[in-house]
Design an enzyme around this catalytic site. Sequence first.
Site, short mmCIF file in Angstrom:
data_model
loop_
_atom_site.label_atom_id
_atom_site.label_comp_id
_atom_site.label_asym_id
_atom_site.label_seq_id
_atom_site.Cartn_x
_atom_site.Cartn_y
_atom_site.Cartn_z
N ASP A 13 2.14 7.37 -3.15
CA ASP A 13 3.38 8.08 -3.47
C ASP A 13 3.50 8.45 -4.94
O ASP A 13 4.60 8.51 -5.49
CB ASP A 13 4.62 7.25 -3.03
CG ASP A 13 4.58 6.92 -1.56
OD1 ASP A 13 4.08 7.74 -0.78
OD2 ASP A 13 5.04 5.82 -1.19
N LYS A 16 0.77 12.98 -5.21
CA LYS A 16 -0.51 13.64 -4.93
C LYS A 16 -0.29 15.00 -4.25
O LYS A 16 -0.92 15.98 -4.59
CB LYS A 16 -1.39 12.77 -4.01
CG LYS A 16 -1.77 11.43 -4.62
CD LYS A 16 -2.57 10.59 -3.65
CE LYS A 16 -1.74 10.09 -2.47
NZ LYS A 16 -0.67 9.14 -2.82
N GLY A 40 2.25 10.34 3.41
CA GLY A 40 3.46 11.17 3.47
C GLY A 40 3.61 11.89 2.16
O GLY A 40 3.71 11.27 1.11
N THR A 42 5.59 15.05 0.01
CA THR A 42 6.67 16.03 -0.03
C THR A 42 6.32 17.12 -1.03
O THR A 42 6.02 16.83 -2.19
CB THR A 42 7.99 15.34 -0.43
OG1 THR A 42 8.26 14.31 0.53
CG2 THR A 42 9.15 16.32 -0.43
N ARG A 143 -17.81 0.43 16.57
CA ARG A 143 -18.60 1.34 17.41
C ARG A 143 -18.04 1.53 18.81
O ARG A 143 -18.77 1.65 19.78
CB ARG A 143 -20.06 0.88 17.48
CG ARG A 143 -20.73 0.95 16.11
CD ARG A 143 -22.00 0.21 16.05
NE ARG A 143 -21.77 -1.22 16.21
CZ ARG A 143 -22.71 -2.14 16.00
NH1 ARG A 143 -23.92 -1.78 15.66
NH2 ARG A 143 -22.42 -3.43 16.14
N GLN A 223 -2.93 7.66 -0.01
CA GLN A 223 -2.66 6.30 -0.52
C GLN A 223 -3.06 6.18 -2.00
O GLN A 223 -2.97 7.17 -2.71
CB GLN A 223 -3.37 5.24 0.34
CG GLN A 223 -2.79 5.06 1.74
CD GLN A 223 -3.32 6.03 2.76
OE1 GLN A 223 -4.51 6.25 2.87
NE2 GLN A 223 -2.45 6.65 3.53
N THR A 238 -4.33 -0.80 2.82
CA THR A 238 -4.56 -0.01 4.03
C THR A 238 -5.99 -0.27 4.49
O THR A 238 -6.71 -1.05 3.86
CB THR A 238 -4.24 1.49 3.78
OG1 THR A 238 -4.23 2.17 5.03
CG2 THR A 238 -5.26 2.14 2.83
N THR A 298 8.35 8.86 2.68
CA THR A 298 8.33 10.10 3.46
C THR A 298 8.07 9.79 4.94
O THR A 298 8.62 10.43 5.83
CB THR A 298 7.20 11.03 2.95
OG1 THR A 298 7.29 11.10 1.53
CG2 THR A 298 7.31 12.41 3.51
N THR A 300 8.24 6.53 6.67
CA THR A 300 9.06 5.55 7.38
C THR A 300 10.50 5.50 6.86
O THR A 300 11.32 4.79 7.43
CB THR A 300 8.45 4.14 7.21
OG1 THR A 300 8.35 3.86 5.81
CG2 THR A 300 7.07 4.05 7.84
P1 GDP Z 1 2.28 11.40 -2.44
O1 GDP Z 1 2.24 10.51 -1.26
O2 GDP Z 1 1.43 10.88 -3.57
O3 GDP Z 1 1.98 12.83 -2.13
O4 GDP Z 1 3.76 11.36 -3.00
P2 GDP Z 1 5.11 11.50 -2.13
O5 GDP Z 1 5.32 12.95 -1.82
O6 GDP Z 1 5.15 10.54 -1.02
O7 GDP Z 1 6.19 10.99 -3.18
C1 GDP Z 1 6.41 11.61 -4.39
C2 GDP Z 1 7.87 12.11 -4.43
O8 GDP Z 1 8.19 12.48 -5.75
C3 GDP Z 1 8.10 13.33 -3.59
O9 GDP Z 1 9.43 13.29 -3.10
C4 GDP Z 1 7.96 14.49 -4.57
O10 GDP Z 1 8.72 15.64 -4.21
C5 GDP Z 1 8.50 13.88 -5.82
N1 GDP Z 1 7.86 14.32 -7.07
C6 GDP Z 1 6.56 14.66 -7.30
N2 GDP Z 1 6.38 14.93 -8.61
C7 GDP Z 1 7.57 14.73 -9.21
C8 GDP Z 1 8.02 14.81 -10.58
O11 GDP Z 1 7.28 15.10 -11.49
N3 GDP Z 1 9.34 14.50 -10.79
C9 GDP Z 1 10.20 14.15 -9.80
N4 GDP Z 1 11.45 13.87 -10.12
N5 GDP Z 1 9.80 14.07 -8.51
C10 GDP Z 1 8.52 14.34 -8.24
P1 IMO Z 2 0.64 8.22 0.54
O1 IMO Z 2 -0.58 9.05 0.88
C1 IMO Z 2 2.45 4.31 0.13
C2 IMO Z 2 1.02 1.15 2.80
C3 IMO Z 2 1.98 0.65 3.85
C4 IMO Z 2 1.52 -0.79 3.97
C5 IMO Z 2 0.01 -0.68 3.79
C6 IMO Z 2 -0.77 -0.68 5.09
O2 IMO Z 2 1.93 8.85 0.91
O3 IMO Z 2 0.57 7.78 -0.87
P2 IMO Z 2 -1.12 1.13 7.00
O4 IMO Z 2 -0.14 1.80 7.90
O5 IMO Z 2 -1.90 2.09 6.16
O6 IMO Z 2 -2.01 0.16 7.71
O7 IMO Z 2 -0.22 0.24 6.00
O8 IMO Z 2 -0.23 0.53 3.10
N1 IMO Z 2 0.80 2.61 2.80
C7 IMO Z 2 1.31 3.45 1.90
N2 IMO Z 2 2.15 3.24 0.87
N3 IMO Z 2 1.98 5.55 0.34
C8 IMO Z 2 1.12 5.78 1.35
O9 IMO Z 2 0.50 6.96 1.53
C9 IMO Z 2 0.78 4.72 2.21
N4 IMO Z 2 -0.02 4.59 3.30
C10 IMO Z 2 -0.01 3.30 3.64
O10 IMO Z 2 3.31 0.74 3.42
O11 IMO Z 2 2.03 -1.54 2.90
MG MG Z 3 3.58 9.51 -0.01
#
Ligand code: GDP
Ligand code: IMO
Ligand code: MG
Length: 429
Positions: A13, A16, A40, A42, A143, A223, A238, A298, A300
């Site tokens: 999160d 990325k 997840g 956004t 496997r 992740q 994970t 995003t 859960t």
């Molecule tokens: P990812 O899993 O690494 O793709 O990240 P997520 O999308 O799960 O979480 C990042 C959150 O931060 C999302 O809601 C984005 O819209 C938001 N976001 C990304 N870059 C920025 C930033 O520079 N500033 C702010 N305020 N929000 C951001």
């Molecule tokens: P993005 O790509 C944050 C966490 C779960 C849990 C652990 C194992 O959005 O950054 P799993 O379902 O993979 O077996 O869960 O990993 N987890 C994440 N935390 N961002 C993610 O993906 C995650 N994908 C898995 O919360 O702690």
């Molecule tokens: Mg995410």
Amino acid sequence: MANVTVIGAQWGDEGKGKIVDWLASRADAVVRFQGGHNAGHTLVVGEQVYKLSLLPSGIVTGTLSIIGNGVVLDPWALKAEIEKLTAQGVEINAENFAIADNCPLILPLHRDLDGLREQAAGSGKIDTTGRGIGPAYEDKVGRRAIRVCDLAHLDALDSQLDRLCAHHDALRAGFGQPPVDRAALVEELREIAPYVLQFAQPVWKRLNTVRKAGARILFEGAQGVLLDVDHGTYPFVTSSNTVSGTAASGSGLGPSQTGFVLGIVKAYTTRVGSGPFPTELEDEVGQRLGERGHEFGTVTGRKRRCGWFDAVLVRQSCAISGVTGIALTKLDVLDGFEKVKICTGYRLRGKVLDYFPAHAADQAEVEPIYEEMDGWNGTTAGARSWADLPAQAIKYIQRVQELIETPVALVSTSPEREDTILVRDPFVD
Ligand code: GDP
Ligand code: IMO
Ligand code: MG
């Protein structure tokens, strides 16, 4: 021409999705190489908000998007996500989207097992996303996975089903569950098969063709390094390798092709699910970070745990993943803090550590050593050039790059695609 590999350098999160979407317009292909729909992302583009879990983030710009063999694919989640995005006006077809034919499937029995195990784990609960990721990867290594290419040969699945069910029926019996209904499973697969097969192909071959034509490939990690099954906070991780090295094995191109490794780093730290988190703040500061950063998952909807920036962890992630440069995201969330802190080391039973130890008990016990800096007046939110940043915010960025021993290539200042500062273009050699 240079390729780029994007990975998360913390616990996921980091933003990325936003960065991949921004970079996608400069790329000719975007490839997911590990994880599944536990991710997840956004993406915010003007008035539109796109939420992706399984599809590569390049799909929103219409860039050729590929799901590599290193991903575990839930066919029903795939269909639902494609339908959702299509309804938002994103075009997805066999021209701009492909799935590796050797990609293992996540089946309903994997989701069942994920849930049953979590319920039974007591204090050892991982807090997974409940999407069957771990059990699906176990079956791949064991496997006994059913893969995308098997969908074209459902009448010849008996010996694989024997192997798969022998394993799962024993586990299910232990949880008081009935054996796998083989006929129902095959029927469900038969129904979804044509949908998946329209996109299936040997993507290693397509990627090789793309590469030979001199195209730019963007490898999209899910992740983060601290969730890596080897290098992360085991067992609270994970079930895939999230480090940059996986880009090669998870897509079918060699390690010489992975190019510039762009580590995505949040200006503070968050984590969702159980496990150690040295700089976690359970006070009003943590609360404020969570509110300002909208830190809710995003996938859960779970509240993310929040804390100060941990330079020890990020330095370790950058080293392990060979990060060439970072994208520092969510700097704007720190706007308005009078003081900001950075963790520069740990104290563990009287000793000072400059790294994160491997054992879960030590990881839980380390105490962060902080350095405090003045916050900044004014705002970084929406800044699109270095000149727009307050001097003190620049000092924070400089201190971060010094401590993590890795330069900053991009800075992100809002969720919006264009609110991004380019310091060094990762696609340029
Ligand atoms: P990812 O899993 O690494 O793709 O990240 P997520 O999308 O799960 O979480 C990042 C959150 O931060 C999302 O809601 C984005 O819209 C938001 N976001 C990304 N870059 C920025 C930033 O520079 N500033 C702010 N305020 N929000 C951001
Ligand atoms: P993005 O790509 C944050 C966490 C779960 C849990 C652990 C194992 O959005 O950054 P799993 O379902 O993979 O077996 O869960 O990993 N987890 C994440 N935390 N961002 C993610 O993906 C995650 N994908 C898995 O919360 O702690
Ligand atoms: Mg995410």
